[in-house]
Design a protein around this motif. Structure first.
Motif, PDB file in Angstrom:
ATOM      1  N   LEU A  53       3.154 -15.097   4.631  1.00 18.98           N
ATOM      2  CA  LEU A  53       3.603 -14.178   4.004  1.00 18.98           C
ATOM      3  C   LEU A  53       2.777 -13.826   2.487  1.00 18.98           C
ATOM      4  CD1 LEU A  53       5.905 -11.750   3.585  1.00 18.98           C
ATOM      5  CD2 LEU A  53       7.205 -13.644   2.502  1.00 18.98           C
ATOM      6  N   VAL A  54       2.650 -15.189   1.758  1.00 21.28           N
ATOM      7  CA  VAL A  54       1.883 -15.041   0.511  1.00 21.28           C
ATOM      8  C   VAL A  54       0.474 -14.622   0.719  1.00 21.28           C
ATOM      9  CG1 VAL A  54       0.862 -16.585  -0.959  1.00 21.28           C
ATOM     10  CG2 VAL A  54       3.161 -16.922  -0.518  1.00 21.28           C
ATOM     11  N   TYR A  55      -0.140 -15.034   1.830  1.00 18.11           N
ATOM     12  CA  TYR A  55      -1.493 -14.760   2.018  1.00 18.11           C
ATOM     13  C   TYR A  55      -1.647 -13.170   2.225  1.00 18.11           C
ATOM     14  CZ  TYR A  55      -5.994 -14.717   4.177  1.00 18.11           C
ATOM     15  OH  TYR A  55      -7.622 -14.470   4.629  1.00 18.11           O
ATOM     16  N   ILE A  56      -0.528 -12.635   3.061  1.00 12.95           N
ATOM     17  CA  ILE A  56      -0.724 -11.128   3.323  1.00 12.95           C
ATOM     18  C   ILE A  56      -0.456 -10.228   1.828  1.00 12.95           C
ATOM     19  CG2 ILE A  56       0.569  -9.153   4.292  1.00 12.95           C
ATOM     20  CD1 ILE A  56       1.302 -11.365   6.579  1.00 12.95           C
ATOM     21  N   LYS A  57       0.500 -10.834   1.295  1.00 13.59           N
ATOM     22  CA  LYS A  57       0.945  -9.989  -0.001  1.00 13.59           C
ATOM     23  C   LYS A  57      -0.314  -9.960  -1.098  1.00 13.59           C
ATOM     24  CE  LYS A  57       5.866 -10.176   0.123  1.00 13.59           C
ATOM     25  NZ  LYS A  57       7.159 -10.391  -1.087  1.00 13.59           N
ATOM     26  N   ARG A  58      -1.142 -11.368  -0.958  1.00 16.43           N
ATOM     27  CA  ARG A  58      -2.138 -11.456  -1.977  1.00 16.43           C
ATOM     28  C   ARG A  58      -3.217 -10.692  -1.637  1.00 16.43           C
ATOM     29  NH1 ARG A  58      -6.316 -15.111  -1.076  1.00 16.43           N
ATOM     30  NH2 ARG A  58      -7.830 -15.247  -2.646  1.00 16.43           N
ATOM     31  N   ARG A  59      -3.490 -10.590  -0.099  1.00 14.83           N
ATOM     32  CA  ARG A  59      -4.748  -9.622   0.451  1.00 14.83           C
ATOM     33  C   ARG A  59      -4.385  -8.190   0.153  1.00 14.83           C
ATOM     34  NH1 ARG A  59      -9.317 -11.985   0.163  1.00 14.83           N
ATOM     35  NH2 ARG A  59     -10.383 -11.685   2.271  1.00 14.83           N
ATOM     36  N   LEU A  60      -3.079  -7.858   0.248  1.00 17.93           N
ATOM     37  CA  LEU A  60      -2.746  -6.563   0.046  1.00 17.93           C
ATOM     38  C   LEU A  60      -2.884  -6.137  -1.400  1.00 17.93           C
ATOM     39  CD1 LEU A  60       0.438  -5.946   1.949  1.00 17.93           C
ATOM     40  CD2 LEU A  60      -1.425  -4.663   2.081  1.00 17.93           C
ATOM     41  N   ALA A  61      -2.571  -7.098  -2.354  1.00 17.39           N
ATOM     42  CA  ALA A  61      -2.855  -6.875  -3.831  1.00 17.39           C
ATOM     43  C   ALA A  61      -4.619  -6.686  -4.000  1.00 17.39           C
ATOM     44  CB  ALA A  61      -2.486  -8.084  -4.655  1.00 17.39           C
ATOM     45  N   MET A  62      -5.270  -7.448  -3.437  1.00 16.85           N
ATOM     46  CA  MET A  62      -6.871  -7.370  -3.505  1.00 16.85           C
ATOM     47  C   MET A  62      -7.137  -5.988  -2.988  1.00 16.85           C
ATOM     48  SD  MET A  62      -7.735 -11.396  -2.463  1.00 16.85           S
ATOM     49  CE  MET A  62      -9.629 -11.126  -2.755  1.00 16.85           C
ATOM     50  N   CYS A  63      -6.746  -5.619  -2.028  1.00 13.75           N
ATOM     51  CA  CYS A  63      -7.016  -4.209  -1.332  1.00 13.75           C
ATOM     52  C   CYS A  63      -6.718  -3.143  -2.269  1.00 13.75           C
ATOM     53  CB  CYS A  63      -6.154  -4.015  -0.049  1.00 13.75           C
ATOM     54  SG  CYS A  63      -6.917  -4.852   1.414  1.00 13.75           S
ATOM     55  N   SER A  64      -5.775  -3.299  -3.025  1.00 16.32           N
ATOM     56  CA  SER A  64      -5.296  -2.403  -3.784  1.00 16.32           C
ATOM     57  C   SER A  64      -6.218  -2.309  -5.103  1.00 16.32           C
ATOM     58  CB  SER A  64      -3.983  -2.519  -4.552  1.00 16.32           C
ATOM     59  OG  SER A  64      -2.832  -2.529  -3.477  1.00 16.32           O
ATOM     60  N   ARG A  65      -6.786  -3.404  -5.545  1.00 20.22           N
ATOM     61  CA  ARG A  65      -7.662  -3.519  -6.549  1.00 20.22           C
ATOM     62  C   ARG A  65      -9.044  -2.845  -6.138  1.00 20.22           C
ATOM     63  NH1 ARG A  65     -11.120  -3.314  -9.565  1.00 20.22           N
ATOM     64  NH2 ARG A  65     -12.158  -4.573 -10.805  1.00 20.22           N
ATOM     65  N   LYS A  66      -9.266  -3.148  -4.896  1.00 17.25           N
ATOM     66  CA  LYS A  66     -10.687  -2.681  -4.366  1.00 17.25           C
ATOM     67  C   LYS A  66     -10.652  -1.296  -4.260  1.00 17.25           C
ATOM     68  CE  LYS A  66     -11.878  -7.177  -1.997  1.00 17.25           C
ATOM     69  NZ  LYS A  66     -13.097  -7.455  -2.710  1.00 17.25           N
TER      70      LYS A  66
END
Length: 512
Positions: free
Chosen positions: A229-242
């Motif tokens: 769950l933490v990994y998914i949320k972190r990568r989603l945040a990185m997607c938003s940043r990109k």
């Protein structure tokens, strides 16, 4: 005695100029081959082959002791924490800002034909995935059992195929993670897959949360579901940043850090710092630094150089080296320079990338703190933030080299940090693609003695071969004179011995 001299003289007279040409030419060829091999070995491994063999194999035979091993311990203060610190500084960490394989690394390969990731780096990622996304009870669920094998698979296409097979059986969060990381060719596609993974991951997390106290098996499964769950949320945040939704990314990161404050292994605060710098929200950046730039917490290039950037921002727009040399540095300028010196001492490779004195490559998936890999990863994402602050790069350019005057022997003694670890070059050569990237080495190594020696020997013998070929008679006279001079001390000793010993005894000894 005179028979020995006459035979030596006869032997020297029988040597023709062709012999000297062949002798010097062969010597030059052999020393040249040794020089080429030594130079290649030094460029690839950073050390001399002859020196390494002599230290590793000949010194123990001669009863010597390798003094290189305890050098770090002799400089420490005796605290057990020193050894722990040196070990942690040589540890390879997962890059908190690592790129997406399918959407970024693979696209680079398609365009350039180069592989940006090394086998060692990808193998470390495979180990991370097995640690984060698997547990002992996976064999009880068919989809998780397939994914457990998929994370160990070396072939990317085989991993993707296994993820699709798992999804054919049931919804599986880790299968969507693998497809988002490796099959998606754009960040938009990756984000869609991560959102699907998030729905499944949240259901699994809530289910395992209620069962975690029923036994060790359920506890391990909950730990795995938490990591997912933490990994998914972190990568989603990185997607938003990109994708340019930086404020949304900042909110997601803050919420994630509040929800899981103990999971520091992901270093989410470094993602947060980069996003806040993009928003130019320097007050919030300072607040994050106040929490994480603590003496009890591990440092990183992001922490040290962001702190230096904030202090440089206060004075860089008006900084002039000529004016500073006339009137001296103000308190704010002194604080900025000291912050830059602190950052450079922690990672001395970063300034050359920030000042664009060295070309950048794509950052690896793992970094070594204080190493070249960390410098590349930091600069890749933060160079734009330094350029945005007026005069910051100029201040860095004028002051960063002054750090090395404070630590003339960085491998033996540090100033603000522990001595620079000697393991960085070896680890960085494994993490970075040395085929098209020259690894930055600190402190700069001098050429080994044996390379200089073989270079001199090769040049000298080549010159002798050329002179012998051009002037055979003259070089023959010189060679005979040199050999006669070389054997003159031996002849003198023989004459003295002959004059002391009786002639009959000397005659018997010469016959023996």
């Amino acid at each position: 005695m005179f028979g020995t001299e006459s035979s030596l003289s006869m032997f020297l007279n029988t040597l023709t100029p062709k012999f000297y040409v062949a002798l010097t030419g062969t010597s030059s060829l052999i020393s040249g081959l040794i020089l080429i091999f030594e130079w290649w070995y030094f460029r690839k491994y950073g050390t001399s082959f002859i020196e390494q063999v002599s230290v590793s194999h000949l010194r123990p035979l001669l009863g010597g002791v390798d003094t290189s091993a305890p050098s770090n311990t002799s400089t420490s203060s005796g605290d057990p924490g020193d050894s722990r610190q040196s070990v942690s500084e040589c540890k390879v960490w997962r890059n908190p800002l690592n790129l997406f394989r399918g959407a970024e690394y693979n696209r680079y390969t398609w365009v350039t034909g180069r592989e940006p990731l090394t086998y060692y780096d990808m193998n470390l990622s495979a180990q991370d995935h097995q640690t984060f996304f698997t547990c002992d009870s996976d064999h009880l669920r068919p989809a998780d059992a397939i994914m457990q094998k998929a994370w160990r698979e070396r072939n990317p296409q085989a991993r993707i195929t296994a993820a699709h097979e798992a999804l054919d059986l049931e919804d599986c969060a880790t299968a969507f993670i693998l497809l988002a990381e490796e099959e998606a060719t754009t960040i938009v596609e990756a984000e869609k897959l991560f959102k699907q993974a998030l729905k499944i991951g949240e259901i699994g997390y809530r289910r395992s949360q209620t069962l975690q106290h029923h036994g060790s098996q359920y506890e391990a499964q909950h730990r795995r579901d938490t990591n997912v769950l933490v990994y998914i949320k972190r990568r989603l945040a990185m997607c938003s940043r990109k994708l340019g939704r930086t404020r949304e990314a900042v909110k997601m990161m803050r919420d994630l850090m509040k929800e899981f404050p103990l999971l520091s292994m992901f270093n989410i605060h470094e993602n947060l710092l980069e996003s806040l710098l993009e928003l130019q929200n320097y007050a919030d950046v300072q607040a994050v630094l106040a929490k994480y730039d603590d003496i009890s917490l591990p440092k990183s290039a992001t922490i040290c150089y962001t702190a230096a950037l904030l202090k440089a921002r206060a004075v860089s727009d008006k900084f002039s080296p000529e004016a500073a040399s006339r009137r001296g540095l103000s308190t704010a300028e002194m604080n900025a320079v000291e912050a830059i010196h602190r950052a450079v001492e922690f990672n001395p490779h970063v300034p050359k990338y920030l000042l664009e004195m060295k070309s950048l490559i794509l950052p690896p998936e793992h970094i070594l703190k204080r190493g070249d890999s960390e410098a590349i990863a930091y600069t890749f994402f933060h160079l734009q933030h330094w350029k945005r602050v007026e005069g910051a790069l100029n201040l860095l350019h004028c002051t960063w080299e002054g750090t090395f005057r404070m630590i003339p022997y960085p491998l033996e003694k540090g100033h603000l940090f522990y001595p620079y670890p000697v393991c960085t070059e070896t680890a960085d050569r494994e993490l970075l693609p040395t085929v098209f990237h020259e690894v930055s080495v600190y402190p700069k190594k001098e050429l080994p003695f044996f390379i200089l020696f073989t270079a001199g020997l090769c040049s000298f013998t080549a010159m002798l071969a050329l002179l012998t070929h051009q002037f055979p008679e003259l070089m023959g006279v010189f060679a005979k004179a040199f050999l006669s001079t070389l054997f003159a001390p031996l002849n003198f000793i023989m004459e003295k011995v002959e004059s002391i010993l009786p002639s009959s005894l000397w005659h018997q000894l010469t016959r023996i």
